[in-house]
Design a protein around this motif. Structure first.
Motif, PDB file in Angstrom:
ATOM      1  N   TRP A  36       0.748  -1.242   0.100  1.00 24.10           N
ATOM      2  CA  TRP A  36       0.239   0.025   0.187  1.00 24.10           C
ATOM      3  C   TRP A  36       1.153   1.108  -0.242  1.00 24.10           C
ATOM      4  CZ3 TRP A  36      -5.210  -0.333  -0.344  1.00 24.10           C
ATOM      5  CH2 TRP A  36      -5.697  -1.462  -0.140  1.00 24.10           C
ATOM      6  N   SER A  37      -0.093   2.311  -0.640  1.00 23.62           N
ATOM      7  CA  SER A  37       0.671   3.502  -0.765  1.00 23.62           C
ATOM      8  C   SER A  37      -0.709   4.893  -0.989  1.00 23.62           C
ATOM      9  CB  SER A  37       1.572   3.860  -2.068  1.00 23.62           C
ATOM     10  OG  SER A  37       2.736   3.241  -2.331  1.00 23.62           O
ATOM     11  N   ARG A  38       0.027   5.823  -0.817  1.00 22.85           N
ATOM     12  CA  ARG A  38      -1.294   6.665  -0.304  1.00 22.85           C
ATOM     13  C   ARG A  38       0.348   7.824  -0.481  1.00 22.85           C
ATOM     14  NH1 ARG A  38      -0.719   7.765   6.617  1.00 22.85           N
ATOM     15  NH2 ARG A  38       1.741   8.603   6.677  1.00 22.85           N
ATOM     16  N   GLN A  39      -1.399   9.097  -1.134  1.00 16.11           N
ATOM     17  CA  GLN A  39      -1.421  10.089  -1.521  1.00 16.11           C
ATOM     18  C   GLN A  39      -1.692  11.608  -0.503  1.00 16.11           C
ATOM     19  OE1 GLN A  39      -0.426  10.285  -4.975  1.00 16.11           O
ATOM     20  NE2 GLN A  39       0.575  12.192  -5.322  1.00 16.11           N
ATOM     21  N   ALA A  40      -1.625  11.760  -0.411  1.00 12.59           N
ATOM     22  CA  ALA A  40      -2.281  13.154   0.641  1.00 12.59           C
ATOM     23  C   ALA A  40      -2.105  14.253  -0.078  1.00 12.59           C
ATOM     24  CB  ALA A  40      -2.232  13.802   2.019  1.00 12.59           C
ATOM     25  N   PRO A  41      -3.391  15.131  -0.216  1.00 14.69           N
ATOM     26  CA  PRO A  41      -2.806  16.424  -1.698  1.00 14.69           C
ATOM     27  C   PRO A  41      -1.872  17.135  -1.011  1.00 14.69           C
ATOM     28  CG  PRO A  41      -5.371  16.147  -0.317  1.00 14.69           C
ATOM     29  CD  PRO A  41      -4.658  15.737   0.202  1.00 14.69           C
ATOM     30  N   ASP A  89      -2.466  10.886   8.375  1.00 13.20           N
ATOM     31  CA  ASP A  89      -3.145   9.516   8.305  1.00 13.20           C
ATOM     32  C   ASP A  89      -4.314   9.665   6.656  1.00 13.20           C
ATOM     33  OD1 ASP A  89      -2.518   7.821  10.618  1.00 13.20           O
ATOM     34  OD2 ASP A  89      -1.696   7.834   9.405  1.00 13.20           O
ATOM     35  N   THR A  90      -5.325  10.686   6.555  1.00 14.84           N
ATOM     36  CA  THR A  90      -5.780  11.085   5.748  1.00 14.84           C
ATOM     37  C   THR A  90      -5.423  11.839   3.744  1.00 14.84           C
ATOM     38  OG1 THR A  90      -6.567  12.562   7.255  1.00 14.84           O
ATOM     39  CG2 THR A  90      -7.059  13.157   4.524  1.00 14.84           C
ATOM     40  N   ALA A  91      -5.152  10.737   3.755  1.00 14.22           N
ATOM     41  CA  ALA A  91      -5.024  10.688   2.011  1.00 14.22           C
ATOM     42  C   ALA A  91      -5.909   9.869   0.701  1.00 14.22           C
ATOM     43  CB  ALA A  91      -3.627  10.081   2.562  1.00 14.22           C
ATOM     44  N   ALA A  92      -4.849   9.370  -0.204  1.00 15.46           N
ATOM     45  CA  ALA A  92      -5.505   8.134  -1.163  1.00 15.46           C
ATOM     46  C   ALA A  92      -4.883   7.076  -0.878  1.00 15.46           C
ATOM     47  CB  ALA A  92      -5.480   8.504  -2.688  1.00 15.46           C
ATOM     48  N   TYR A  93      -4.741   6.353  -0.665  1.00 15.89           N
ATOM     49  CA  TYR A  93      -4.645   4.632  -0.318  1.00 15.89           C
ATOM     50  C   TYR A  93      -4.374   4.377  -1.681  1.00 15.89           C
ATOM     51  CZ  TYR A  93      -3.735   5.768   4.214  1.00 15.89           C
ATOM     52  OH  TYR A  93      -3.264   5.984   5.709  1.00 15.89           O
ATOM     53  N   GLN A 108      -6.603   1.472  -8.595  1.00 19.54           N
ATOM     54  CA  GLN A 108      -7.788   3.338  -8.661  1.00 19.54           C
ATOM     55  C   GLN A 108      -7.450   4.171  -7.329  1.00 19.54           C
ATOM     56  OE1 GLN A 108      -8.653   4.824 -11.896  1.00 19.54           O
ATOM     57  NE2 GLN A 108      -7.489   2.465 -11.506  1.00 19.54           N
ATOM     58  N   GLY A 109      -6.931   3.474  -6.092  1.00 19.41           N
ATOM     59  CA  GLY A 109      -7.367   4.165  -5.066  1.00 19.41           C
ATOM     60  C   GLY A 109      -8.504   4.404  -3.972  1.00 19.41           C
ATOM     61  N   THR A 110      -8.344   4.492  -3.042  1.00 19.96           N
ATOM     62  CA  THR A 110      -9.926   4.428  -1.935  1.00 19.96           C
ATOM     63  C   THR A 110      -9.279   5.626  -0.648  1.00 19.96           C
ATOM     64  OG1 THR A 110     -11.083   3.472  -0.376  1.00 19.96           O
ATOM     65  CG2 THR A 110      -8.751   2.954  -0.225  1.00 19.96           C
TER      66      THR A 110
END
Length: 116
Positions: A36-41, A89-93, A108-110
């Motif tokens: 898993w990776s994540r991307q915050a705004p 931790d807010t981000a698209a995962y 596609q992300g969640t």
């Protein structure tokens, strides 16, 4: 091709928990690691956790005491149990799969939002 479908994101209060799931389909036989990776705004995408076929796990320092990654090889599914969630931790995962001699595959992300 490998298709990855994530589920389990949502809105949770600080201190709460969420469990993300990612199901892989298609050419899954050459997958040797999922994660898993994540991307915050406004930020770069970052690795959160990964698990190899033989069970070796790796975590980002910011989550290693709170998140747990697991994998069901038979079901081609990877999970991310997230506890003690924080607003940061807010981000698209995004789920990802590493395959032998193939580019990394991405879902596609969640969206995960931690807010009171």
């Amino acid at each position: 091709q490998v298709q990855l479908v994530e589920s389990g994101g949502g809105l949770v209060q600080p201190g709460g928990s969420l469990r993300l799931s990612c199901a892989a389909s298609g050419r899954t036989l050459d997958i040797w690691r999922m994660g898993w990776s994540r991307q915050a705004p406004g930020k770069q995408r970052e690795m959160v956790a990964s698990v190899t076929n033989n069970g070796r796990t790796d975590y980002a320092g910011s989550v290693e005491d709170r998140f747990t990654i697991s994998r069901n090889l038979g079901a081609n599914t990877v999970y991310l149990q997230m506890n003690s969630l924080k607003p940061e931790d807010t981000a698209a995962y995004y789920c990802n799969a590493d395959r032998v001699s193939r580019p990394r595959a991405w879902g596609q992300g969640t969206q995960v939002t931690v807010s009171s």
